[in-house]
Design an enzyme around this catalytic site. Structure first.
Site, mmCIF file in Angstrom:
data_model
loop_
_atom_site.group_PDB
_atom_site.id
_atom_site.type_symbol
_atom_site.label_atom_id
_atom_site.label_comp_id
_atom_site.label_asym_id
_atom_site.label_seq_id
_atom_site.Cartn_x
_atom_site.Cartn_y
_atom_site.Cartn_z
ATOM 1 N N TYR A 168 -20.455 -109.652 21.930
ATOM 2 C CA TYR A 168 -19.791 -110.774 22.614
ATOM 3 C C TYR A 168 -19.698 -111.980 21.673
ATOM 4 O O TYR A 168 -18.629 -112.586 21.523
ATOM 5 C CB TYR A 168 -20.564 -111.144 23.884
ATOM 6 C CG TYR A 168 -19.847 -112.172 24.740
ATOM 7 C CD1 TYR A 168 -18.775 -111.810 25.556
ATOM 8 C CD2 TYR A 168 -20.246 -113.510 24.747
ATOM 9 C CE1 TYR A 168 -18.113 -112.750 26.349
ATOM 10 C CE2 TYR A 168 -19.600 -114.457 25.532
ATOM 11 C CZ TYR A 168 -18.531 -114.063 26.335
ATOM 12 O OH TYR A 168 -17.872 -115.001 27.118
ATOM 13 N N LYS A 172 -16.212 -113.688 20.240
ATOM 14 C CA LYS A 172 -15.790 -115.061 20.554
ATOM 15 C C LYS A 172 -15.664 -115.909 19.283
ATOM 16 O O LYS A 172 -14.804 -116.793 19.211
ATOM 17 C CB LYS A 172 -16.734 -115.697 21.572
ATOM 18 C CG LYS A 172 -16.660 -115.040 22.959
ATOM 19 C CD LYS A 172 -15.255 -115.112 23.568
ATOM 20 C CE LYS A 172 -15.192 -114.557 24.979
ATOM 21 N NZ LYS A 172 -13.860 -114.666 25.594
HETATM 22 N N1 LIG Z 1 -18.218 -117.279 33.039
HETATM 23 C C1 LIG Z 1 -18.746 -117.842 31.973
HETATM 24 O O1 LIG Z 1 -19.847 -118.405 31.986
HETATM 25 C C2 LIG Z 1 -17.961 -117.827 30.667
HETATM 26 C C3 LIG Z 1 -18.389 -118.677 29.630
HETATM 27 C C4 LIG Z 1 -17.659 -118.724 28.454
HETATM 28 C C5 LIG Z 1 -16.523 -117.952 28.309
HETATM 29 N N2 LIG Z 1 -16.120 -117.130 29.324
HETATM 30 C C6 LIG Z 1 -14.889 -116.372 29.121
HETATM 31 O O2 LIG Z 1 -13.969 -116.743 30.134
HETATM 32 C C7 LIG Z 1 -13.011 -115.707 30.315
HETATM 33 C C8 LIG Z 1 -12.831 -115.467 31.810
HETATM 34 O O3 LIG Z 1 -14.026 -114.943 32.318
HETATM 35 P P1 LIG Z 1 -14.567 -115.225 33.783
HETATM 36 O O4 LIG Z 1 -15.885 -115.855 33.631
HETATM 37 O O5 LIG Z 1 -13.535 -115.867 34.622
HETATM 38 O O6 LIG Z 1 -14.855 -113.719 34.211
HETATM 39 P P2 LIG Z 1 -14.385 -112.800 35.421
HETATM 40 O O7 LIG Z 1 -15.138 -111.530 35.238
HETATM 41 O O8 LIG Z 1 -14.496 -113.539 36.706
HETATM 42 O O9 LIG Z 1 -12.829 -112.566 35.112
HETATM 43 C C9 LIG Z 1 -12.392 -111.785 34.039
HETATM 44 C C10 LIG Z 1 -11.152 -111.028 34.480
HETATM 45 O O10 LIG Z 1 -10.669 -110.286 33.352
HETATM 46 C C11 LIG Z 1 -10.232 -109.029 33.812
HETATM 47 N N3 LIG Z 1 -10.256 -108.059 32.706
HETATM 48 C C12 LIG Z 1 -11.336 -107.460 32.140
HETATM 49 N N4 LIG Z 1 -10.947 -106.607 31.189
HETATM 50 C C13 LIG Z 1 -9.602 -106.653 31.134
HETATM 51 C C14 LIG Z 1 -8.623 -106.005 30.351
HETATM 52 N N5 LIG Z 1 -8.966 -105.079 29.434
HETATM 53 N N6 LIG Z 1 -7.320 -106.313 30.540
HETATM 54 C C15 LIG Z 1 -6.956 -107.217 31.489
HETATM 55 N N7 LIG Z 1 -7.836 -107.857 32.279
HETATM 56 C C16 LIG Z 1 -9.144 -107.588 32.096
HETATM 57 C C17 LIG Z 1 -11.216 -108.651 34.917
HETATM 58 O O11 LIG Z 1 -10.703 -107.637 35.784
HETATM 59 C C18 LIG Z 1 -11.416 -110.006 35.599
HETATM 60 O O12 LIG Z 1 -10.492 -110.187 36.666
HETATM 61 C C19 LIG Z 1 -13.531 -114.513 29.525
HETATM 62 O O13 LIG Z 1 -12.814 -114.432 28.304
HETATM 63 C C20 LIG Z 1 -14.992 -114.862 29.264
HETATM 64 O O14 LIG Z 1 -15.489 -114.264 28.099
HETATM 65 C C21 LIG Z 1 -16.812 -117.043 30.499
#
Ligand SMILES: NC(=O)c1ccc[n+]([C@@H]2O[C@H](COP(=O)([O-])OP(=O)(O)OC[C@H]3O[C@@H](n4cnc5c(N)ncnc54)[C@H](O)[C@@H]3O)[C@@H](O)[C@H]2O)c1
Length: 270
Positions: A168, A172
Protein backbone atom coordinates in the site's frame (compact mmCIF):
# COMPACT_ATOMS: atom_id res chain seq x y z
CA UNK A 1 -15.74 29.56 -18.16
CA UNK A 2 -18.23 32.06 -16.65
CA UNK A 3 -20.23 30.90 -13.69
CA UNK A 4 -23.93 30.49 -14.19
CA UNK A 5 -25.91 31.73 -11.22
CA UNK A 6 -29.42 30.42 -10.64
CA UNK A 7 -31.86 31.75 -8.10
CA UNK A 8 -33.24 28.87 -6.02
CA UNK A 9 -35.73 30.31 -3.57
CA UNK A 10 -33.70 32.62 -1.34
CA UNK A 11 -30.44 30.79 -2.24
CA UNK A 12 -28.14 31.29 -5.19
CA UNK A 13 -26.72 28.12 -6.69
CA UNK A 14 -23.37 28.48 -8.43
CA UNK A 15 -23.42 25.84 -11.12
CA UNK A 16 -19.67 25.87 -11.68
CA UNK A 17 -19.60 22.54 -13.45
CA UNK A 18 -22.53 22.94 -15.79
CA UNK A 19 -21.74 21.27 -19.14
CA UNK A 20 -18.83 19.43 -17.56
CA UNK A 21 -18.45 15.68 -17.37
CA UNK A 22 -16.71 14.11 -14.40
CA UNK A 23 -15.54 10.50 -14.10
CA UNK A 24 -15.12 9.14 -10.58
CA UNK A 25 -13.66 5.69 -9.86
CA UNK A 26 -14.44 3.87 -6.64
CA UNK A 27 -17.82 5.63 -6.77
CA UNK A 28 -19.75 2.94 -4.95
CA UNK A 29 -18.50 3.79 -1.50
CA UNK A 30 -16.67 6.23 0.77
CA UNK A 31 -14.86 9.16 -0.82
CA UNK A 32 -15.87 8.24 -4.36
CA UNK A 33 -19.54 8.22 -3.46
CA UNK A 34 -19.13 11.62 -1.80
CA UNK A 35 -17.34 12.94 -4.92
CA UNK A 36 -20.27 11.87 -7.11
CA UNK A 37 -22.69 13.65 -4.76
CA UNK A 38 -20.62 16.85 -4.60
CA UNK A 39 -19.93 17.14 -8.34
CA UNK A 40 -23.59 16.51 -9.19
CA UNK A 41 -24.58 19.15 -6.63
CA UNK A 42 -22.23 21.55 -8.49
CA UNK A 43 -24.06 20.96 -11.77
CA UNK A 44 -21.81 18.33 -13.40
CA UNK A 45 -22.81 15.16 -15.15
CA UNK A 46 -20.95 12.36 -13.40
CA UNK A 47 -19.99 8.85 -14.45
CA UNK A 48 -19.85 6.73 -11.30
CA UNK A 49 -17.41 3.88 -11.94
CA UNK A 50 -16.83 0.95 -9.63
CA UNK A 51 -15.84 -2.70 -9.80
CA UNK A 52 -19.01 -3.28 -7.78
CA UNK A 53 -21.73 -2.22 -10.22
CA UNK A 54 -24.50 -2.67 -7.63
CA UNK A 55 -22.86 -0.17 -5.28
CA UNK A 56 -22.19 2.31 -8.13
CA UNK A 57 -25.88 2.07 -9.06
CA UNK A 58 -26.84 2.62 -5.43
CA UNK A 59 -24.74 5.81 -5.40
CA UNK A 60 -26.53 7.09 -8.50
CA UNK A 61 -30.01 6.11 -7.30
CA UNK A 62 -29.39 7.89 -4.00
CA UNK A 63 -28.89 11.26 -5.73
CA UNK A 64 -31.62 13.92 -5.75
CA UNK A 65 -31.26 14.04 -9.54
CA UNK A 66 -30.08 10.56 -10.59
CA UNK A 67 -30.46 11.49 -14.28
CA UNK A 68 -27.25 13.55 -13.86
CA UNK A 69 -25.18 10.43 -13.29
CA UNK A 70 -24.42 7.10 -14.91
CA UNK A 71 -23.28 3.97 -13.09
CA UNK A 72 -20.57 2.09 -14.99
CA UNK A 73 -18.78 -1.13 -14.10
CA UNK A 74 -15.00 -1.05 -14.33
CA UNK A 75 -12.00 -2.87 -12.96
CA UNK A 76 -9.41 -0.08 -13.06
CA UNK A 77 -6.59 -2.63 -13.13
CA UNK A 78 -7.81 -4.17 -16.40
CA UNK A 79 -6.98 -2.32 -19.60
CA UNK A 80 -9.92 -3.63 -21.61
CA UNK A 81 -12.40 -2.90 -18.84
CA UNK A 82 -11.00 0.65 -18.49
CA UNK A 83 -11.22 1.37 -22.21
CA UNK A 84 -14.76 -0.05 -22.42
CA UNK A 85 -15.85 2.13 -19.47
CA UNK A 86 -14.51 5.31 -21.09
CA UNK A 87 -16.21 4.38 -24.39
CA UNK A 88 -19.45 4.07 -22.43
CA UNK A 89 -18.91 7.49 -20.81
CA UNK A 90 -18.19 9.11 -24.17
CA UNK A 91 -21.33 7.57 -25.69
CA UNK A 92 -23.34 8.92 -22.75
CA UNK A 93 -21.85 12.38 -22.45
CA UNK A 94 -19.57 13.01 -25.42
CA UNK A 95 -16.70 14.43 -23.38
CA UNK A 96 -14.59 14.07 -20.22
CA UNK A 97 -13.50 17.19 -18.30
CA UNK A 98 -12.48 15.75 -14.94
CA UNK A 99 -11.14 12.36 -13.89
CA UNK A 100 -11.02 11.43 -10.21
CA UNK A 101 -8.76 8.40 -9.86
CA UNK A 102 -10.08 7.41 -6.49
CA UNK A 103 -10.58 3.61 -6.47
CA UNK A 104 -8.16 1.88 -4.16
CA UNK A 105 -7.68 -1.08 -1.87
CA UNK A 106 -5.76 -1.49 1.36
CA UNK A 107 -3.29 -4.33 1.83
CA UNK A 108 -2.90 -6.60 4.85
CA UNK A 109 -0.28 -4.37 6.56
CA UNK A 110 2.31 -7.15 6.12
CA UNK A 111 6.04 -6.36 5.96
CA UNK A 112 7.98 -7.29 2.80
CA UNK A 113 9.07 -10.80 3.79
CA UNK A 114 5.51 -11.80 4.71
CA UNK A 115 3.43 -10.37 1.89
CA UNK A 116 2.48 -12.73 -0.95
CA UNK A 117 3.48 -11.79 -4.46
CA UNK A 118 -0.20 -11.98 -5.42
CA UNK A 119 -1.14 -9.36 -2.81
CA UNK A 120 1.74 -7.12 -3.89
CA UNK A 121 0.67 -7.34 -7.55
CA UNK A 122 -3.04 -6.79 -6.83
CA UNK A 123 -2.40 -3.75 -4.62
CA UNK A 124 -0.10 -2.14 -7.18
CA UNK A 125 -2.47 -3.07 -10.03
CA UNK A 126 -5.49 -1.35 -8.47
CA UNK A 127 -3.81 1.58 -6.68
CA UNK A 128 -1.14 2.54 -9.22
CA UNK A 129 -1.72 0.83 -12.58
CA UNK A 130 -5.42 1.76 -12.23
CA UNK A 131 -4.85 5.55 -12.18
CA UNK A 132 -2.31 5.14 -15.01
CA UNK A 133 -4.74 3.17 -17.21
CA UNK A 134 -7.66 5.51 -16.50
CA UNK A 135 -5.53 8.60 -17.20
CA UNK A 136 -4.21 7.06 -20.41
CA UNK A 137 -7.78 6.37 -21.51
CA UNK A 138 -9.09 9.94 -20.96
CA UNK A 139 -6.06 12.07 -21.87
CA UNK A 140 -6.62 11.90 -25.68
CA UNK A 141 -10.17 13.23 -25.12
CA UNK A 142 -8.88 15.98 -22.80
CA UNK A 143 -6.21 16.96 -25.36
CA UNK A 144 -8.91 17.18 -28.03
CA UNK A 145 -10.85 19.47 -25.69
CA UNK A 146 -7.66 21.50 -24.91
CA UNK A 147 -7.80 20.78 -21.21
CA UNK A 148 -9.04 18.89 -18.23
CA UNK A 149 -8.29 18.03 -14.63
CA UNK A 150 -7.09 14.75 -13.14
CA UNK A 151 -7.31 14.26 -9.39
CA UNK A 152 -5.61 11.24 -7.87
CA UNK A 153 -6.54 10.05 -4.41
CA UNK A 154 -3.16 9.23 -2.88
CA UNK A 155 -2.79 9.10 0.92
CA UNK A 156 -0.61 10.19 3.80
CA UNK A 157 0.99 6.85 2.87
CA UNK A 158 2.51 8.74 -0.06
CA UNK A 159 4.80 10.43 2.49
CA UNK A 160 5.23 8.06 5.40
CA UNK A 161 5.23 4.42 6.43
CA UNK A 162 2.74 2.53 8.58
CA UNK A 163 -0.53 3.80 7.05
CA UNK A 164 -0.64 0.42 5.32
CA UNK A 165 1.83 -2.39 4.62
CA UNK A 166 4.67 -2.60 2.07
CA UNK A 167 2.43 -2.76 -0.99
CA UNK A 168 0.00 0.00 0.00
CA UNK A 169 2.73 2.46 0.99
CA UNK A 170 4.72 1.76 -2.18
CA UNK A 171 1.59 2.13 -4.34
CA UNK A 172 0.67 5.49 -2.83
CA UNK A 173 4.22 6.84 -3.19
CA UNK A 174 3.85 5.76 -6.83
CA UNK A 175 0.61 7.71 -7.20
CA UNK A 176 2.48 10.92 -6.33
CA UNK A 177 5.16 10.09 -8.90
CA UNK A 178 2.45 9.51 -11.51
CA UNK A 179 0.81 12.82 -10.55
CA UNK A 180 4.06 14.71 -11.02
CA UNK A 181 5.03 13.09 -14.32
CA UNK A 182 1.56 13.65 -15.81
CA UNK A 183 1.83 17.28 -14.67
CA UNK A 184 5.19 17.60 -16.40
CA UNK A 185 3.96 15.96 -19.59
CA UNK A 186 0.51 17.54 -19.97
CA UNK A 187 0.35 20.76 -17.90
CA UNK A 188 1.32 22.96 -20.85
CA UNK A 189 -1.49 21.40 -22.83
CA UNK A 190 -4.10 22.45 -20.31
CA UNK A 191 -4.42 19.30 -18.25
CA UNK A 192 -3.92 19.95 -14.54
CA UNK A 193 -3.04 16.91 -12.45
CA UNK A 194 -3.09 16.96 -8.66
CA UNK A 195 -3.26 14.54 -5.76
CA UNK A 196 -5.28 14.51 -2.56
CA UNK A 197 -3.58 12.86 0.40
CA UNK A 198 -6.19 11.94 3.00
CA UNK A 199 -5.49 10.77 6.50
CA UNK A 200 -7.74 8.39 8.40
CA UNK A 201 -11.18 8.74 6.83
CA UNK A 202 -14.36 6.97 7.89
CA UNK A 203 -15.13 4.70 4.91
CA UNK A 204 -15.57 1.05 4.06
CA UNK A 205 -11.80 0.80 3.62
CA UNK A 206 -11.04 1.65 7.25
CA UNK A 207 -14.29 0.30 8.70
CA UNK A 208 -15.21 -2.75 6.61
CA UNK A 209 -18.51 -4.45 7.26
CA UNK A 210 -17.82 -7.50 9.39
CA UNK A 211 -14.52 -6.04 10.66
CA UNK A 212 -10.98 -6.98 9.66
CA UNK A 213 -8.25 -9.13 11.16
CA UNK A 214 -5.42 -7.12 9.64
CA UNK A 215 -6.45 -3.46 10.01
CA UNK A 216 -4.77 -1.92 13.06
CA UNK A 217 -6.85 -0.02 15.57
CA UNK A 218 -6.26 3.65 14.70
CA UNK A 219 -8.33 5.23 17.45
CA UNK A 220 -5.39 6.04 19.73
CA UNK A 221 -3.43 7.73 16.95
CA UNK A 222 -6.47 9.61 15.71
CA UNK A 223 -7.11 10.88 19.21
CA UNK A 224 -3.54 12.23 19.20
CA UNK A 225 -3.98 14.27 16.00
CA UNK A 226 -4.70 17.99 16.25
CA UNK A 227 -8.17 17.40 14.75
CA UNK A 228 -8.77 14.48 17.13
CA UNK A 229 -11.33 12.80 14.87
CA UNK A 230 -11.86 10.81 11.69
CA UNK A 231 -12.13 12.71 8.42
CA UNK A 232 -15.52 12.59 6.71
CA UNK A 233 -15.59 11.49 3.04
CA UNK A 234 -17.33 14.76 2.09
CA UNK A 235 -14.31 16.75 3.32
CA UNK A 236 -12.17 14.93 0.75
CA UNK A 237 -14.81 15.34 -1.95
CA UNK A 238 -14.90 19.12 -1.42
CA UNK A 239 -11.15 19.23 -2.10
CA UNK A 240 -11.69 17.27 -5.31
CA UNK A 241 -14.32 19.80 -6.39
CA UNK A 242 -11.96 22.67 -5.60
CA UNK A 243 -9.03 21.10 -7.48
CA UNK A 244 -11.24 20.52 -10.52
CA UNK A 245 -12.55 24.09 -10.51
CA UNK A 246 -11.28 27.29 -12.11
CA UNK A 247 -10.42 28.51 -8.59
CA UNK A 248 -7.52 26.02 -8.70
CA UNK A 249 -6.30 27.13 -12.15
CA UNK A 250 -2.76 27.76 -10.86
CA UNK A 251 -2.49 24.47 -8.97
CA UNK A 252 -0.47 21.88 -10.90
CA UNK A 253 1.22 18.79 -9.49
CA UNK A 254 0.26 19.48 -5.89
CA UNK A 255 -0.26 16.96 -3.12
CA UNK A 256 -3.03 18.35 -0.92
CA UNK A 257 -2.77 16.78 2.52
CA UNK A 258 -6.06 16.53 4.44
CA UNK A 259 -5.17 14.57 7.52
CA UNK A 260 -6.27 16.52 10.59
CA UNK A 261 -2.57 17.03 11.36
CA UNK A 262 -1.66 13.32 11.38
CA UNK A 263 1.62 13.71 9.47
CA UNK A 264 2.58 16.61 11.68
CA UNK A 265 1.73 15.20 15.02
CA UNK A 266 0.15 11.78 15.31
CA UNK A 267 2.78 9.14 14.78
CA UNK A 268 4.53 7.94 17.84
CA UNK A 269 7.55 5.99 16.52
CA UNK A 270 7.80 2.40 17.72
N1 LIG B 1 -10.20 5.69 4.14
C1 LIG B 1 -9.00 6.16 4.44
O1 LIG B 1 -8.63 6.35 5.60
C2 LIG B 1 -8.04 6.51 3.31
C3 LIG B 1 -6.90 7.27 3.62
C4 LIG B 1 -6.04 7.65 2.61
C5 LIG B 1 -6.31 7.29 1.30
N2 LIG B 1 -7.42 6.55 1.01
C6 LIG B 1 -7.66 6.23 -0.40
O2 LIG B 1 -8.92 6.78 -0.76
C7 LIG B 1 -9.44 6.08 -1.89
C8 LIG B 1 -10.91 5.77 -1.63
O3 LIG B 1 -10.99 4.86 -0.58
P1 LIG B 1 -12.18 4.82 0.48
O4 LIG B 1 -11.58 5.02 1.80
O5 LIG B 1 -13.31 5.68 0.04
O6 LIG B 1 -12.52 3.27 0.38
P2 LIG B 1 -13.84 2.44 0.07
O7 LIG B 1 -13.43 1.02 0.26
O8 LIG B 1 -14.99 2.98 0.83
O9 LIG B 1 -14.08 2.73 -1.49
C9 LIG B 1 -13.24 2.23 -2.49
C10 LIG B 1 -14.09 1.86 -3.69
O10 LIG B 1 -13.21 1.41 -4.73
C11 LIG B 1 -13.82 0.31 -5.37
N3 LIG B 1 -12.79 -0.51 -6.03
C12 LIG B 1 -11.90 -1.36 -5.45
N4 LIG B 1 -11.16 -1.96 -6.38
C13 LIG B 1 -11.56 -1.49 -7.58
C14 LIG B 1 -11.17 -1.73 -8.92
N5 LIG B 1 -10.22 -2.63 -9.21
N6 LIG B 1 -11.79 -1.05 -9.91
C15 LIG B 1 -12.78 -0.16 -9.63
N7 LIG B 1 -13.21 0.09 -8.38
C16 LIG B 1 -12.60 -0.55 -7.37
C17 LIG B 1 -14.53 -0.45 -4.26
O11 LIG B 1 -15.54 -1.33 -4.76
C18 LIG B 1 -15.07 0.71 -3.42
O12 LIG B 1 -16.39 1.07 -3.83
C19 LIG B 1 -8.54 4.86 -2.07
O13 LIG B 1 -7.64 5.12 -3.13
C20 LIG B 1 -7.80 4.76 -0.75
O14 LIG B 1 -6.54 4.14 -0.88
C21 LIG B 1 -8.29 6.14 1.98
Amino acid sequence: MPLKVEAAGSRCLLTKFEDQVVVVTGAGSGMGQAMVQEFVAEGARVAALDINFVSAKRTVEGLDNPESALAVEVDVSDVESVEASIRQVREWAGRVDVLCNNAGIIDSFRPAHEISLAEWHRTLAVNLTGPFLMSRAVIPQMLEQSGGAIINTASISAFSAAGGGTAYTASKHGVLGLTRQLTFDYGRQGIRVNAICPGATATGLTMPEGGSETLPDSETEIARTPAGRWCEPREIARMAVYLASEDAAFIHGAAMVIDGGWLTAARNPI
